[in-house]
Design a protein around this motif. Structure first.
Motif, mmCIF file in Angstrom:
data_model
loop_
_atom_site.group_PDB
_atom_site.id
_atom_site.type_symbol
_atom_site.label_atom_id
_atom_site.label_comp_id
_atom_site.label_asym_id
_atom_site.label_seq_id
_atom_site.Cartn_x
_atom_site.Cartn_y
_atom_site.Cartn_z
ATOM 1 N N ILE A 20 1.673 9.475 -1.484
ATOM 2 C CA ILE A 20 0.921 10.580 -0.886
ATOM 3 C C ILE A 20 -0.217 10.158 -0.189
ATOM 4 O O ILE A 20 -0.221 10.559 0.780
ATOM 5 C CB ILE A 20 0.314 11.328 -2.237
ATOM 6 N N LEU A 21 -0.832 8.791 -0.594
ATOM 7 C CA LEU A 21 -2.070 8.884 0.480
ATOM 8 C C LEU A 21 -1.197 8.083 2.212
ATOM 9 O O LEU A 21 -2.201 8.241 3.259
ATOM 10 C CB LEU A 21 -3.082 7.973 -0.305
ATOM 11 N N THR A 22 -0.261 7.617 1.674
ATOM 12 C CA THR A 22 0.094 7.402 2.595
ATOM 13 C C THR A 22 1.018 8.085 3.664
ATOM 14 O O THR A 22 0.429 8.109 4.571
ATOM 15 C CB THR A 22 1.415 6.279 2.531
ATOM 16 N N LEU A 23 1.614 9.276 3.357
ATOM 17 C CA LEU A 23 1.618 10.559 3.376
ATOM 18 C C LEU A 23 0.894 11.769 4.642
ATOM 19 O O LEU A 23 0.989 11.555 5.533
ATOM 20 C CB LEU A 23 2.438 11.116 2.666
ATOM 21 N N LEU A 24 -0.348 11.114 4.202
ATOM 22 C CA LEU A 24 -1.227 12.229 4.150
ATOM 23 C C LEU A 24 -1.638 11.514 5.856
ATOM 24 O O LEU A 24 -2.390 11.449 6.501
ATOM 25 C CB LEU A 24 -2.694 12.148 3.212
ATOM 26 N N ILE A 25 -1.988 9.707 5.396
ATOM 27 C CA ILE A 25 -2.398 9.471 6.717
ATOM 28 C C ILE A 25 -1.806 9.627 8.016
ATOM 29 O O ILE A 25 -2.295 9.602 9.218
ATOM 30 C CB ILE A 25 -2.927 7.480 6.510
ATOM 31 N N LEU A 26 -0.353 9.058 7.730
ATOM 32 C CA LEU A 26 1.075 9.500 8.465
ATOM 33 C C LEU A 26 0.562 10.943 9.306
ATOM 34 O O LEU A 26 1.012 10.824 10.370
ATOM 35 C CB LEU A 26 2.125 9.030 7.989
ATOM 36 N N LEU A 27 0.050 12.244 8.594
ATOM 37 C CA LEU A 27 0.416 13.589 8.965
ATOM 38 C C LEU A 27 -1.600 13.284 10.127
ATOM 39 O O LEU A 27 -0.471 14.316 10.872
ATOM 40 C CB LEU A 27 0.142 14.201 7.801
ATOM 41 N N GLY A 28 -2.089 12.780 9.544
ATOM 42 C CA GLY A 28 -3.199 13.034 10.289
ATOM 43 C C GLY A 28 -2.994 12.249 11.486
ATOM 44 O O GLY A 28 -3.877 12.486 12.676
ATOM 45 N N PHE A 29 -2.612 10.988 11.813
ATOM 46 C CA PHE A 29 -1.872 9.927 12.828
ATOM 47 C C PHE A 29 -1.311 10.888 13.773
ATOM 48 O O PHE A 29 -1.609 11.480 15.269
ATOM 49 C CB PHE A 29 -1.765 8.486 12.601
ATOM 50 N N LEU A 30 -0.088 11.819 13.424
ATOM 51 C CA LEU A 30 0.703 12.616 14.005
ATOM 52 C C LEU A 30 -0.116 14.566 14.638
ATOM 53 O O LEU A 30 -0.174 14.079 15.676
ATOM 54 C CB LEU A 30 1.595 13.439 12.827
ATOM 55 N N GLY A 31 -0.775 14.841 13.618
ATOM 56 C CA GLY A 31 -2.005 15.653 13.942
ATOM 57 C C GLY A 31 -2.955 14.897 15.207
ATOM 58 O O GLY A 31 -2.649 15.980 16.158
ATOM 59 N N GLY A 32 -3.998 13.711 14.757
ATOM 60 C CA GLY A 32 -4.843 14.120 16.151
ATOM 61 C C GLY A 32 -3.514 13.459 17.636
ATOM 62 O O GLY A 32 -3.772 13.749 17.961
ATOM 63 N N PHE A 33 -2.292 13.064 16.617
ATOM 64 C CA PHE A 33 -1.562 12.432 18.084
ATOM 65 C C PHE A 33 -1.195 13.946 19.070
ATOM 66 O O PHE A 33 -1.403 14.183 20.235
ATOM 67 C CB PHE A 33 -0.068 11.885 18.453
ATOM 68 N N PHE A 70 0.970 -1.378 -0.073
ATOM 69 C CA PHE A 70 0.356 0.371 0.348
ATOM 70 C C PHE A 70 0.698 1.819 0.418
ATOM 71 O O PHE A 70 0.950 2.039 -0.807
ATOM 72 C CB PHE A 70 -0.840 -0.118 1.139
ATOM 73 N N MET A 71 1.537 1.274 0.606
ATOM 74 C CA MET A 71 3.178 1.741 0.978
ATOM 75 C C MET A 71 3.350 2.855 -0.613
ATOM 76 O O MET A 71 4.035 3.730 -0.540
ATOM 77 C CB MET A 71 3.812 2.077 2.329
ATOM 78 N N GLN A 72 4.002 1.848 -0.823
ATOM 79 C CA GLN A 72 4.027 1.806 -2.585
ATOM 80 C C GLN A 72 3.434 2.443 -3.449
ATOM 81 O O GLN A 72 4.375 2.684 -4.452
ATOM 82 C CB GLN A 72 5.022 0.263 -2.781
#
Length: 318
Positions: free
Chosen positions: A20-33, A14-16
């Protein structure tokens, strides 16, 4: 190889395939944290959280929240960590860590230990100065120190407000709340007393030495006890009279004015011998005239013919 078809492999694929979607998901998790942690900081800094332990409804240990609610500080939105943490984001975080330490001690040592610690702050002003910080008082009540601390420290992180103190910028805040500048203006409430805030501040006298329990007395604005043997002014000046240098009072601006030495008189008398019965505490409020020399008032209660002290002109007009 066995994991390539499992959950790890699916995530890897999925990451490969969708970086871009992976990055957005990670940023979402970071923002939520980050959001969750900021909300936790806000919640655990509120008086309602402090009230879980400081839950009594009377002055004294464990009644800090209920007494704070009755003060003018509470009315202006000044909360616990505005005073119990120095100005600046990193000092805010230090105060939070101190709170965690207190919570840890409460959990392990119980309420009895907590009451013993709090009791010290009520009984010993030196211990109280370790709980409430003079820098926080000066940050709101002076222009000079507000500007100094704002220049020297990171007040906000990423524009986030963690406490009321973060928004205080003088003179705007001070004027909007009708506060005097302690470094440059006289007090308004008691025209008979000139506490010389600037001199005490420059001398390193902590605000809480005089304004004890300013937020925990249960009064809107606790008054400083100025007169009497148990007044904070008299007690401090008498206990430290060997090193507190009080300037001579010059009673005129021209000619050969009379000069009064506090240091000399304190060798024989206590402050309450003269204040406030003979002299008001504020400079310039004692209208001694030549006619006063022959009346039983002011200095001439003691100085005069057939009285205990000399009536020689050169004694005062040196």
């Amino acid at each position: 190889m066995g994991n390539e078809g499992g959950i790890v492999g699916k995530i890897k694929n999925f990451m490969q395939e969708k970086p871009i979607l992976t990055l957005l998901i990670l940023l979402g998790f970071l923002g939520g944290f980050v959001f969750l942690n900021v909300e936790v900081l806000h919640f655990t800094s509120s008086p309602n959280f402090c009230a879980l332990c400081h839950n009594k409804d009377n002055p004294g240990p464990l009644g800090e929240v209920s007494t704070w609610k009755k003060t003018v500080h509470a009315q202006k939105g000044i909360e616990c960590l505005d005073c119990h943490g120095k100005p600046g984001f990193f000092n805010y975080m230090r105060a939070k860590l101190k709170g965690l330490s207190d919570l840890y001690n409460f959990a392990l040592k119980g309420q009895k230990h907590m009451v013993e610690v709090l009791e010290k702050s009520y009984q010993d002003p030196a211990h109280a100065t370790k709980a409430g910080f003079m820098e926080s008082c000066l940050f709101c009540h002076t222009d000079y120190y507000n500007l100094k601390f704002r220049k020297e420290r990171l007040i906000k992180l990423a524009g986030l407000k963690f406490r009321t103190l973060d928004e205080v910028s003088n003179p705007r805040y001070r004027l909007s709340h009708n506060l005097i500048d302690l470094m440059t203006e006289p007090v308004r409430k008691n025209p008979e007393v000139d506490p010389k805030h600037a001199s005490h501040i420059k001398g390193g006298v902590h605000c809480l030495f005089c304004h004890r329990q300013v937020a925990h007395s249960g009064e809107p604005i606790p008054k400083v006890k100025v007169y009497g043997e148990d007044s904070v002014c008299v007690k401090c000046h008498l206990e430290n009279k060997d090193w507190i240098e009080m300037k001579e009072i010059v009673l005129a601006k021209a000619g050969n004015p009379a000069r009064f030495s506090h240091n000399f008189h304190l060798q024989m008398f206590d402050c309450q011998t003269c204040h406030p019965s003979l002299f008001k505490m504020k400079a310039g409020t004692t209208p001694i005239t030549f006619a006063s020399h022959h009346k039983d008032e002011y200095c001439f209660t003691c100085h005069g013919d057939n009285k205990s002290a000399s009536f020689n002109c050169e004694t005062c007009h040196k």
